[in-house]
Structure formats: structure tokens, C-alpha cells
Design a protein around this motif. Sequence first.
Motif, PDB file in Angstrom:
ATOM      1  N   GLY A  31       0.780  -1.227   0.000  1.00 39.05           N
ATOM      2  CA  GLY A  31       0.000   0.000   0.000  1.00 39.05           C
ATOM      3  C   GLY A  31       0.811   1.275   0.000  1.00 39.05           C
ATOM      4  N   GLY A  32       2.007   1.252  -0.569  1.00 43.06           N
ATOM      5  CA  GLY A  32       2.790   2.481  -0.648  1.00 43.06           C
ATOM      6  C   GLY A  32       3.167   3.043   0.702  1.00 43.06           C
ATOM      7  N   PHE A  33       3.718   2.237   1.582  1.00 40.32           N
ATOM      8  CA  PHE A  33       4.247   2.635   2.890  1.00 40.32           C
ATOM      9  C   PHE A  33       3.168   2.812   3.965  1.00 40.32           C
ATOM     10  CE2 PHE A  33       7.121   4.337  -0.349  1.00 40.32           C
ATOM     11  CZ  PHE A  33       8.300   3.689  -0.006  1.00 40.32           C
ATOM     12  N   VAL A  34       1.908   2.548   3.659  1.00 44.29           N
ATOM     13  CA  VAL A  34       0.868   2.709   4.679  1.00 44.29           C
ATOM     14  C   VAL A  34       0.163   1.394   5.001  1.00 44.29           C
ATOM     15  CG1 VAL A  34       0.484   5.124   4.090  1.00 44.29           C
ATOM     16  CG2 VAL A  34      -0.895   3.372   2.975  1.00 44.29           C
ATOM     17  N   GLY A  35       0.543   0.295   4.352  1.00 46.68           N
ATOM     18  CA  GLY A  35      -0.073  -1.001   4.621  1.00 46.68           C
ATOM     19  C   GLY A  35       0.808  -1.864   5.512  1.00 46.68           C
ATOM     20  N   ARG A  36       0.559  -3.160   5.468  1.00 51.29           N
ATOM     21  CA  ARG A  36       1.357  -4.091   6.264  1.00 51.29           C
ATOM     22  C   ARG A  36       2.818  -4.034   5.815  1.00 51.29           C
ATOM     23  NH1 ARG A  36      -0.148  -9.573   5.582  1.00 51.29           N
ATOM     24  NH2 ARG A  36      -1.001  -8.974   3.554  1.00 51.29           N
ATOM     25  N   THR A  37       3.718  -4.119   6.775  1.00 55.37           N
ATOM     26  CA  THR A  37       5.132  -3.868   6.495  1.00 55.37           C
ATOM     27  C   THR A  37       6.008  -4.864   7.245  1.00 55.37           C
ATOM     28  OG1 THR A  37       4.725  -1.507   6.210  1.00 55.37           O
ATOM     29  CG2 THR A  37       6.991  -2.167   6.643  1.00 55.37           C
TER      30      THR A  37
END
Length: 371
Positions: A31-37
Motif C-alpha cells: 500500500g505504498g508505505f501505509v499497509g502491512r510492512t
Amino acid sequence: MESFVHLRKGKTPKRVHADLDGLKDDELGRGGFVGRTANMYRRNDPTAYRTVGPLRPTDVLGSELKPSDQTDPQGTPLLMFSNADCLVLLSRRSEEMPFFVRYVDGDLLFFVHQGAGRLETEFGPLDYRTGDWVYIPKACTWRQIPSAGQNEASTLLMIQATEEFRVPPAGTLGRHFPFDPAQVTIPEPEPIDDDGRSEYEVRLIHSEIDGVGSTSLFYQHNPLDVEGWRGDNFPFTFNIEDYTVVTSESVHLPPTVHLFMQATGVYIMNFLPKPAESVPGTERTPWYHRNVDYDEIAFFHGGSLYGIPMPPGLISHAPQGVHHGAPEKARERARRKFDDYDRVDWSVIAIDTRRRLIPSEEILANDLGQH
């Protein structure tokens, strides 16, 4: 899907993007740095690879690209990248358009890398200068007049979006940060009289139909004859000097905090001069990543990174799923020089796209071949 469970396995630093102790910080995120990481701490530089096949990063010096409008007043911008959601183009016009233009497939947003001039639009004139963002609504009629006597052409990074460009939704900082829409310059109506010519060409720019990418309309009067207008669909300019940079002392923030404008599948960010992170051990250089859901384009406007000049006009494209980031030597230098620099002086324009971008033949022909 998001999870409240964040696991930690093996050797990891206490803080994210800090205190690496020789390891290489590699982020695998959705998600472009806003999802699961997942942050993985590697022994080796994950960008030290050689590519075989079409899905490879490209790096091109913009000065090597030759848009036809650079030498021909009747010319057009050069297509660099494309997908179903957007086109990314380069213009380098030095002479005024002898025609009017109307992009009928989508909104236009372009960044003025070099030069100054005026856009004559249906809504009134808009002067532009280096560092301006210019927004032109879909199907708006306009023409470009670079300033006379300039030693350089007007170099524009252009993005045409299929859907409307819009201001990102207000986040936790409110509606005025980092982009304050009250800082835009909006044209005043100024109808232009006929100049005696027999007809005026308005060139419609569209996707190719039977191999033809434009249609011309010929008017017997100047099409910029608007006496007044009202509404909420209009062109404007905004200079990056008026952009409020969000920063942190203790962590290098993700690119999403620098979001400027967006359209469906297209996200525009400004990476601009700011105070450097000051807490010892903090990694000041963006971490290695392979933005798995977005292609990334970085357009280097200028500046430097801890004393290393950034090449103006460099265009770097990283396909989604492929590792990219500053080389390890640059990271090591940033750590050594931590006490010598208290600012980041870069100016970089970033374009992230949800769909994979297709490089044009000109981009592939001028690739520096770093991978």
C-alpha cells in the motif's frame, strides 16, 4: 488486511530505521508505505544486482532527451512513461506556441524545472517560473509563451492523468499542511482580441485514433475570449517554495507525508529542503525498499545530499517489486558526516503509480545502464 500483531525475530534494532550496527535496512511494504510492512535487516546491499529482462530500473539524464518542441514551434512534448492511468512527458519549449492546445484525455499537472513564461488560458493568463506546479483542467484551451530573452528553454515535467487530479484528503495535520491550497495563484479573466489572422488553430491532444494523436479545430476568432468565469474547476500555479515540509527529529519519515496531489492510481510528492534528523543513530537516508504496489519515478530538480550534488534533470524509474535506494557508499558517508550537516538540501519530484509504467523507446535508448 492490517494486523495488530507485529512480530520481531532475530537480530533487530530497537528503533525502526535507526541503530543498524552494520546491517542493511530493507522494507517490504504494501500500500505504498501505509499497509502491512516487514523491515528486514540484511548483511548485504540489496541493490547490488544485475538485471536481465524488461522489468529493470532505468536512469536517464533529461538533458539527453530531445522533445520535438525543443527545436520546432509546431513540436510536441516527448512521451517518457505511460500506463492506463497516466502519461509522463517532457517538454523543452523555447518559442511560443503558434497554436492553442487542449488535452482532452485528462487533467494536466506539470512542474517547471527550468525557465519562465506565460500560459494564456481561457480563464486568463498565468505566469510561471522555475519551481512552479501548474494545473490545467481536462479540455481547457491554452497556449505557452516562454519568456523572451531567456537563456534557457522552459523545461517541464508533465503528468496527464486519466481521472481528475485532486488535493489529498486532510490528514492528522489538517487541511493546510503540507500543501495549503490557499497559496495557489488563480488567473483573472482577460479576453484576448483578434490579431488579424484568418483563423486560430486549437489542437486537441488525444490517444491515437488510426495512428493519429491530435485533431485540429479552426476558429475565425481568438478562442481565449472569456469575459468572466465562476465555479471550482480552473487552472492554477503553486510554487514549491510555499510547500510546508513535514519532518521528524528521530526518524526519516515515509514518502507519503510529502503527498501534494493525486488522481486515481497516480500520486505526486515533493521532497524538498528540510532540517535533517538529529537524534544520534537515526538513518537520514531513505531506507532500501521495493515498493511492491507502486512504480516510482524520481525527477531530480536540484540540490545536494550531505554535500553530494544531485544531478539536475536526472529521471529515475524503479518498477514495483524491484529493490532501489541510495547506494551503500552514500549511506556510509551520511553516517560519517552526521555532525557536519543539519539540513537536507535536495529538491526531488516523485511520481508513484499503482499500475506498472511502460518506458518509451527514448527512455530505454538513453538509459545509463546502472543495472
